[in-house]
Design an enzyme around this catalytic site. Structure first.
Site, PDB file in Angstrom:
ATOM      1  N   GLY A  23       0.803  -1.079   0.013  1.00  0.00           N
ATOM      2  CA  GLY A  23       0.066  -0.071   0.046  1.00  0.00           C
ATOM      3  C   GLY A  23       0.776   1.224   0.141  1.00  0.00           C
ATOM      4  N   GLY A  25       1.972   4.584   1.773  1.00  0.00           N
ATOM      5  CA  GLY A  25       1.861   5.134   3.273  1.00  0.00           C
ATOM      6  C   GLY A  25       2.285   6.574   2.931  1.00  0.00           C
ATOM      7  N   GLY A  26       2.393   7.302   3.905  1.00  0.00           N
ATOM      8  CA  GLY A  26       2.813   8.671   3.975  1.00  0.00           C
ATOM      9  C   GLY A  26       4.231   8.833   3.323  1.00  0.00           C
ATOM     10  N   VAL A  30       4.727   1.016   0.889  1.00  0.00           N
ATOM     11  CA  VAL A  30       5.261   0.046   1.532  1.00  0.00           C
ATOM     12  C   VAL A  30       4.988  -1.437   0.892  1.00  0.00           C
ATOM     13  CG1 VAL A  30       4.726  -1.173   3.864  1.00  0.00           C
ATOM     14  CG2 VAL A  30       4.318   1.164   3.517  1.00  0.00           C
ATOM     15  N   LYS A  45       9.289   0.469   4.014  1.00  0.00           N
ATOM     16  CA  LYS A  45       8.734   1.701   3.311  1.00  0.00           C
ATOM     17  C   LYS A  45       9.760   2.357   2.455  1.00  0.00           C
ATOM     18  CE  LYS A  45       6.359   5.678   4.818  1.00  0.00           C
ATOM     19  NZ  LYS A  45       5.788   6.182   6.200  1.00  0.00           N
ATOM     20  N   ASP A 138      -1.208  12.158  12.179  1.00  0.00           N
ATOM     21  CA  ASP A 138      -1.838  11.394  10.906  1.00  0.00           C
ATOM     22  C   ASP A 138      -2.428  10.074  11.535  1.00  0.00           C
ATOM     23  OD1 ASP A 138      -2.862  11.343   8.330  1.00  0.00           O
ATOM     24  OD2 ASP A 138      -0.952  10.482   7.613  1.00  0.00           O
TER      25      ASP A 138
HETATM   26  N1  ADE Z   1       0.942  -1.630   5.362  1.00  0.00           N
HETATM   27  C1  ADE Z   1       1.555  -0.698   5.712  1.00  0.00           C
HETATM   28  N2  ADE Z   1       2.512  -0.885   6.650  1.00  0.00           N
HETATM   29  C2  ADE Z   1       2.331  -2.380   6.833  1.00  0.00           C
HETATM   30  C3  ADE Z   1       3.035  -3.151   7.766  1.00  0.00           C
HETATM   31  N3  ADE Z   1       3.816  -3.063   8.331  1.00  0.00           N
HETATM   32  N4  ADE Z   1       2.629  -4.384   7.478  1.00  0.00           N
HETATM   33  C4  ADE Z   1       1.561  -4.987   6.720  1.00  0.00           C
HETATM   34  N5  ADE Z   1       0.852  -3.863   5.970  1.00  0.00           N
HETATM   35  C5  ADE Z   1       1.237  -2.805   5.989  1.00  0.00           C
END
Ligand code: ADE
Length: 757
Positions: A23, A25-26, A30, A45, A138
């Site tokens: 996904g 993230g800021g 990730v 990330k 956030d």
């Molecule tokens: N999405 C964002 N960070 C994550 C993480 N640490 N583990 C699983 N999904 C995520």
């Protein structure tokens, strides 16, 4: 930023191979990744920025700095660096169940009790960050991860800011996610109360299925600043006005009108929920807030076991003599004095003389030896008869020894002042009969995110609750005897000595109550939240506080005797032995202070935070650390004797009995080590992390696990003897008293087990 996120899949960044996109993230994407050195799965990330601008450096360093934040509900940051192309990356624990947004998509509602469970975990993480002078900025479901054991982790500190920097106060470039952002944060002045506001928006969304303000970004920001949130009750008629009032206070436009802390917000919300969870039944329930739906007992112990709302409060019951259920083996009689002398508590001489006074008289010993002889020569019928006589004799002696020692010296979490978590009086439950334990009652206690335990003294069980009440229950039936209220939640295990119950509160005070009436004797303030459980020795009560200090108060008057500093928060409990108080701190150190003056005697360093309460036996102090190790230090000098490794972080506190130290680890295992050498004797696996501190009684080790179960293992062999399932993770320590076993679970219930009559 998002369009080329898939290009990274398959690439290597530092020591990590990116396997799958998880996904955005800021400031970055990730990925699920594999640590090529250990094959462990992690989340990486990748910040798609080049660190040329000061702002970008700032956000990278900001998030990397959160590595120092270590909290059960903050996603652990494992590593960070720059790859070959100078792309910055951060490595964190992989949460296989994704985020709370994945679990509850936009537009769906979450039952109130579950929403509060999530929020209380996030509140404790935020409170911790705030105390470290960080504002998350956030807070939203996308930044809440679900661990495999179901616990929630706050992630993405990428835009977190230091509370006191002029930068955060004057920054006009608003950061955050508009539907969750408070008016002051939108105008560039975020503060701790801004996270409280965002968490309240998240709760509003979970309860009603939608955020209160919707529309274009600017319009939403204006509504946050000027409009009242639409009534929740109008959308969800079940919600009580008490719950709505608490949420709306956290959503006040002026941060000064909100709760003084995020923790205070959640504690008040929990209290409102417990006292009036739903509108339709608020009137009935408001009359008596807790213990309202105790489960019907599967085993009949007393006819009036259900804790009925209208039941008159019973008076203190005399100790139960477990005459029919006690049992002892011939060999255990021989080792009795040996076992007792292994108890190292400061009060040990007094404890031991009390026990010896009530231990088997010569006549009984002769009789029992004769009976043992009969068992050997006799047939099975004789064996059964003899066993019953033995049971009666031993049960009476054990019960008397326990009751009189408790009457004289009190009990506390762990049964003695050195927190050895050993009930040396227990002679009723043993490795042979423990498999027959059955649940006899269950009581509702708000204890969701906590790892504190009940304590039992003179047939009364005392347990604190996050709803701000201390409950005294009849230990056999679970019936309420009295309730005492304080200003905020209780997340500390009570200690009972000389007819007084001592307990710490999230309002920062240590309270003393009369154990038989619940009348408040005194209140002593500390400078921070108290999670630590008090320990009482020689007329002084010791307790750690989040203001990084250890406090000593006069046990009778509550007058402060001394305060000693540590370098970080102390969540664990102190232990006292031979005139020395020991306390672990989140600065990786174990401290030893003179019990009378508070003067520091020594500190010993481990490789991680210490969340574990120390235990002392035979001149050695044992403590677990976040570096996965159990340490043994010389109690007088602090010199390290040995360190034994487990496979993961240790939150659990050691228990010592018969030359063996028992401790749980987050690697799902319970370990037994030789107390002198640190050599591993055995390790047994459960299906969840063992944060719970084990308790040993009469050859049985009891422990809870995050797999929701309570276990009993043979203390010598590690063989599993019994298990019982509760509705959620068990972080707290079980208690064994007079043939009964008690444990609290995150399902907000306290469970009691006993042998069948
Ligand atoms: N999405 C964002 N960070 C994550 C993480 N640490 N583990 C699983 N999904 C995520």
């Amino acid at each position: 930023m998002m369009k080329d996120h898939l290009e990274y899949v398959g690439r290597v960044v530092g020591d990590y191979r990116l396997l799958r996109w998880l996904g955005g993230g800021g400031f970055g994407n990730v990925y699920l990744a594999e640590d090529m050195r250990s094959s462990v799965q992690v989340a990486v990330k990748v910040l798609q920025i080049h660190l040329t601008k000061q702002e970008d450096w700032r956000s990278f360093i900001n998030e990397a700095r959160t590595m120092r934040l270590r909290h059960p509900h903050i996603v652990p940051l494992l590593d960070f660096g720059l790859d070959r192309h100078d792309t910055p990356f951060l490595v964190m624990e992989y949460a296989p169940q994704g985020t709370l947004r994945d679990r509850h998509p936009i537009g769906t509602r979450v039952p109130l009790a579950i929403a509060i469970k999530y929020a209380s975990q996030m509140a404790s993480a935020l409170q911790y960050a705030h105390e470290a002078h960080l504002v998350h900025r956030d807070v939203k479901p996308e930044n809440m991860l679900v661990r495999s054991d179901g616990t929630i982790l706050l992630s993405d500190f990428g835009i977190a800011t230091t509370v006191h920097t002029t930068h955060s106060r004057t920054n006009k470039g608003m950061l955050g996610t508009v539907p969750y952002v408070s008016p002051e944060q939108a105008s560039g002045k975020p503060r701790a109360a801004s996270d409280q506001y965002s968490l309240a928006i998240v709760l509003y969304e979970w309860i009603s299925g939608r955020v209160p303000f919707e529309g274009a970004a600017l319009d939403v920001a204006i509504q946050h600043a000027t409009q009242l949130p639409p009534s929740l009750i109008a959308q969800v008629p079940d919600i009580s006005s008490e719950v709505e009032d608490v949420l709306f206070k956290a959503l006040a436009k002026d941060y000064k009108d909100r709760f003084p802390s995020t923790q205070a917000f959640l504690v008040t919300l929990q209290r409102a929920h417990t006292s009036a969870p739903f509108r339709s039944s608020a009137v009935i329930r408001a009359a008596k807030p807790t213990f309202k739906d105790v489960a019907p007992p599967p085993v009949k112990v007393q006819p009036s076991m259900n804790v009925a709302l209208t039941a008159p409060r019973p008076v203190l019951q005399p100790e139960k003599t477990q005459s029919e259920t006690a049992q002892v083996s011939c060999s255990s009689l021989d080792t009795r004095s040996q076992k007792l002398s292994a108890i190292p508590s400061p009060a040990n001489s007094a404890f031991l003389s009390a026990v010896r006074k009530y231990s088997f008289s010569k006549t009984w010993r002769v009789l029992l030896v004769l009976l043992c002889g009969l068992v050997i020569v006799g047939g099975s019928y004789t064996y059964v008869t003899v066993k019953n006589i033995q049971r009666k004799a031993v049960a009476k002696e054990a019960s008397n020894a326990y009751s009189s020692a408790v009457a004289q010296h009190g009990t506390m979490f762990g049964f003695d002042a050195a927190h050895t978590h050993t009930n040396s009086y227990e002679r009723i439950l043993d490795s042979d009969n423990v498999s027959q334990l059955q649940q006899v009652w269950r009581a509702n206690v708000s204890m969701q995110h906590s790892d504190y335990s009940p304590a039992v003294a003179r047939g009364v069980l005392y347990i604190g609750s996050l709803d701000g009440n201390l409950y005294a229950l009849d230990a056999i039936s679970g019936k309420e005897i009295w309730v005492a209220s304080v200003n905020a939640g209780l997340a500390s295990s009570p200690a009972i000595v000389n007819g007084t119950v001592y307990v710490g509160s999230l309002d920062g005070n240590l309270y003393a109550f009369d154990a038989s009436t619940g009348k408040k004797d005194w209140i002593a303030p500390s400078g921070g939240i108290i999670y630590s459980s008090p320990t009482v020795a020689n007329g002084i009560v010791y307790v750690g506080s989040w203001d990084n200090k250890l406090y000593a108060f006069d046990a009778i008057t509550g007058e402060q005797k001394w305060v000693a500093p540590t370098a970080a928060h102390t969540e664990a409990s102190p232990a006292v032995a031979d005139g020395v108080v020991y306390l672990g701190s989140l600065d990786n150190k174990l401290y030893a202070f003179d019990a009378i003056t508070g003067k520091q005697k020594w500190t010993a360093t481990t490789g991680g935070d210490i969340d574990s309460s120390p235990a002392i036996a035979n001149g050695i102090v044992y403590v677990g650390s976040w570096d996965n190790k159990l340490y043994a230090f010389d109690a007088m000098t602090g010199e390290q004797k040995w360190a034994a490794s487990t496979g993961s972080i240790i939150y659990s506190s050691p228990a010592i009995d018969n030359g063996v130290v028992y401790i749980g680890s987050s690697d799902y295992k319970l370990y037994a080590f030789d107390a002198r050498t640190g050599k591993q004797k055995w390790a047994v696996a459960t299906n969840g992390g063992i944060d719970s501190s084990p308790l040993v009684a009469n050859g049985v080790v009891y422990t809870g696990s995050l797999d929701h179960k309570l276990y009993a293992f043979d203390a010598i062999t590690g063989d599993q003897k019994w298990t019982a399932t509760t509705g959620d993770s068990i972080n707290s320590s079980p208690i064994v008293a007079n043939g009964m076993v008690y444990v609290g679970s995150r399902d907000d219930k306290l469970y009691a087990f006993s042998l069948p009559e």
